[in-house]
Structures are given as structure tokens and as C-alpha cells.
Design an enzyme around this catalytic site. Structure first.
Site, PDB file in Angstrom:
ATOM      1  N   CYS A  77       0.835  -1.199   0.000  1.00 40.04           N
ATOM      2  CA  CYS A  77       0.000   0.000   0.000  1.00 40.04           C
ATOM      3  C   CYS A  77       0.875   1.257   0.000  1.00 40.04           C
ATOM      4  CB  CYS A  77      -0.994  -0.053   1.158  1.00 40.04           C
ATOM      5  SG  CYS A  77      -2.300   1.189   1.034  1.00 40.04           S
ATOM      6  N   HIS A 175      -3.798  -5.056  -0.190  1.00 41.15           N
ATOM      7  CA  HIS A 175      -3.339  -5.582   1.096  1.00 41.15           C
ATOM      8  C   HIS A 175      -3.428  -7.104   1.071  1.00 41.15           C
ATOM      9  CE1 HIS A 175      -2.992  -1.864   3.479  1.00 41.15           C
ATOM     10  NE2 HIS A 175      -3.943  -1.417   2.674  1.00 41.15           N
ATOM     11  N   GLU A 177      -2.446  -9.126   3.245  1.00 40.49           N
ATOM     12  CA  GLU A 177      -2.759  -9.606   4.597  1.00 40.49           C
ATOM     13  C   GLU A 177      -4.237  -9.476   4.941  1.00 40.49           C
ATOM     14  OE1 GLU A 177      -2.301  -5.227   5.225  1.00 40.49           O
ATOM     15  OE2 GLU A 177      -1.438  -6.718   3.866  1.00 40.49           O
TER      16      GLU A 177
END
Length: 195
Positions: A77, A175, A177
Site C-alpha cells: 500500500c 493488502h 494480509e
């Protein structure tokens, strides 16, 4: 394997730590240059505003360290955006790793882009085993235009680079994650890179 997440005051570090733990690995948070240099893999996270994040990198000397790293480095990001030449957010000069300038989406679309969107034109071992048009989670108002270093594309108002790669440096606008099983697979691919 030693995994270091660069700790420079940017948000979103806990969710990355948890994602790495779910994959069976342990990461350490550090802003220590020697520890970062000694890592097998380095993750450069980022949630926040570009100029204040860059100020923290400058104050810690990490702005000169990061571009010299030789092991695989993953910017996520804002981390990816700070690896570019510059960003319109706060008129901020970046680390100059990726040869592209980050610009803001126009007022024609809702910003930030927040939620799930597809990635395609996948071109890197980072996406090994990932099919075209998988959905990833994004939250951003600025983007890197399509360029020679793009390894994934997303369409929001226009096509832009949702992932970049140059040598041992990788960046994802999305993202991993927070992107479920597919995102974890991308993180695993990064941790298994041997360049």
C-alpha cells in the site's frame, strides 16, 4: 528464515504479523539498519499519509537504507507508493526504486477506493498459482499508473498498476494480509522467493 517488518510508525503492522504467523512463520518489527540488512525477507508496510510517513523514514535514516537492500523486499500500500519516484500526496519525494510517479484518482470516482477489486495481467513469481481476475482488498486514493515495472493491473476509473517489481523489490497496492486465502498465498510466494 528471518523476516523483518520495517517499523517506522506506519499503521497496519499487526495484521501483517498475524498473516505471517498464520503461514507458520515469525516476523520481527525493527527499525535497526543492521537487523534489517541481515533479514532474509523485508516487508515495508504502510497505512497513512505519504509526507508524514516519508518524514519518519528520513528521521530514522531508513530512506537511504531501503533502496540498497539486496534481499526480497515487499512494499504494501503506502509502502509501495513510497518506493516510487514521488507522490502527489503531500507533494512527497519517494525512494526512487520504481520509476513511476503516484497520482490521485480524479473527482469522478469515489476516493478512497475501498473494498475488493480484481487483479489481472499477472507477471511475476509473486503470483505463482494465482489465477487472473482474483479479488484483492484495497484502500487508497492515489495510484501508480501502468508502467514498465507493473506486474499486476486493476481497473478503477482507469487501468493502473496494482503491483510493481524491479529486481528484488516488489510492491502491492492491495493488502495481501487482508485479502483472504489468495492474499496469504501471495505472501507465501513472497516468503518463498529466492532472489
Amino acid at each position: 528464515m528471518k523476516i523483518v517488518i520495517i517499523n517506522y510508525g506506519a499503521g497496519n503492522i499487526q495484521s501483517i504479523m498475524f498473516a505471517i504467523e498464520r503461514l507458520g512463520f515469525t516476523a520481527v518489527l525493527s527499525n535497526n539498519p543492521a537487523e534489517i540488512k541481515a533479514a532474509d525477507k523485508v516487508i515495508f508496510p504502510g497505512v497513512g499519509e505519504a509526507s508524514s510517513a516519508m518524514k519518519m523514514l528520513l528521521e530514522s535514516g531508513l530512506d537511504t537504507l531501503i533502496p540498497t537492500l539486496k534481499q526480497p523486499v515487499l512494499g504494501i500500500c503506502l509502502g509501495m507508493q513510497l518506493m516510487c519516484n514521488k507522490t502527489e500526496e503531500g507533494n512527497t519525494t519517494g525512494l526512487g526504486i520504481f520509476d513511476v510517479d503516484v497520482i490521485k484518482f480524479s473527482s469522478k470516482v469515489k476516493v478512497p477506493q475501498m473494498g475488493w477489486n480484481q487483479i489481472y495481467n499477472l507477471k511475476s513469481s509473486l503470483f505463482k498459482g494465482i489465477t487472473e481476475n482474483e479479488y484483492m482488498y484495497l484502500v487508497h486514493s492515489y495510484y501508480a499508473p501502468n508502467c514498465a515495472e507493473a506486474i499486476a493491473t486493476t481497473d478503477y476509473e482507469l487501468e493502473y498498476a496494482s503491483a510493481l517489481q524491479k529486481n528484488n523489490f516488489y510492491g502491492t497496492q492491495f493488502h495481501p494480509e487482508k485479502s483472504g486465502d489468495v492474499g496469504e498465498k501471495i505472501l507465501r510466494n513472497f516468503l518463498e522467493l529466492n532472489n
